[in-house]
Design an enzyme around this catalytic site. Sequence first.
Site, short mmCIF file in Angstrom:
data_model
loop_
_atom_site.label_atom_id
_atom_site.label_comp_id
_atom_site.label_asym_id
_atom_site.label_seq_id
_atom_site.Cartn_x
_atom_site.Cartn_y
_atom_site.Cartn_z
N SER A 67 -9.73 -2.76 89.63
CA SER A 67 -9.20 -2.73 88.26
C SER A 67 -7.70 -2.99 88.27
O SER A 67 -7.11 -3.28 87.22
CB SER A 67 -9.50 -1.37 87.60
OG SER A 67 -9.08 -0.31 88.45
N GLU A 204 -21.44 3.46 86.68
CA GLU A 204 -20.52 3.13 85.59
C GLU A 204 -21.26 2.60 84.36
O GLU A 204 -22.17 1.77 84.49
CB GLU A 204 -19.50 2.07 86.06
CG GLU A 204 -18.56 1.62 84.94
CD GLU A 204 -17.39 0.76 85.40
OE1 GLU A 204 -17.28 0.47 86.61
OE2 GLU A 204 -16.60 0.37 84.51
#
Length: 289
Positions: A67, A204
């Site tokens: 990320s 997730e």
Amino acid sequence: MSTFTIDTGTSRATPSPVPGKRMTAPSIRARKVDGKTEQPIVMLTAYTMRMAQLLDPHCDMLLVGDSLGQVIYGLPSTIPVTMDMMCAHGAAVVRGSWHALVAVDMPFGSYEASPRQAFESASRIMKETGCAAVKLEGGEAMAPTIEFLTHRGIPVIGHVGLTPQAVNILGGYGARGREKREAGKIIADAKAVDEAGAFCIVVEGVLEGIADDIVGEVATPVIGIGASARCDGQVLVIDDMLGMFERTPRFVKRYDDLATRIGEAARTYAEEVRARSFPTADQTYRPKP
Ligand code: KIV
């Protein structure tokens, strides 16, 4: 090549407190016994040395997530993230931590082709950063790779459900598992990753019931993000939980509003520079008496 210790003489780094024993992959795995985790596992992402220092005392694991592509580099997705980026930030986070296990994401294209490619990439990450584990995305298709790595000394964190590196297949970042078939596939993915030897699994962006089923069906700890409060642990992207961005996914809780506070500090500084009220005598050097 990186160094694994902070040179406090040449950097702004604050020295580590009393060196303690770092968390290890076996110590994280051992948190879940007979399907139960007494003490939930705390994980946050970190990308820099100083942030690692601040988070380390509170976390069991620090994840150098890919990320960082969006958070640090302003890239549109995690797809363009490189091995060089992961190694540089991974080494910084290891240098800024002493207690948490540091895991580094394997970037897109560095592991999917074969278990051998994955070993070459993961071993480079471990040598150059000093991290204790890697994370890779994918379920059943990646199980042979996870087994290959774990049998060769590389602890692996799995990642199933919403897998951002697959955004071009998934078509976006929405929650996964709304259809029965996909829900079943995500659970099968988690089981395959568990059986392949991952010491924990990030789940997730899935419907809560899917996460709950996974927690009950796999032996290894499940770390949720946009998953369920019943997971064995939780992870968030640090910049999201600190309120650095205007838009965050629904599953993020903002624990601060740093973007506003940074903007206010910068505005005050700019006003003082323009008014010549900074620097004052306190911030200027004078001849010694
Ligand atoms: O890259 C990342 O930060 C991650 C977390 C969201 C789990 O994979």
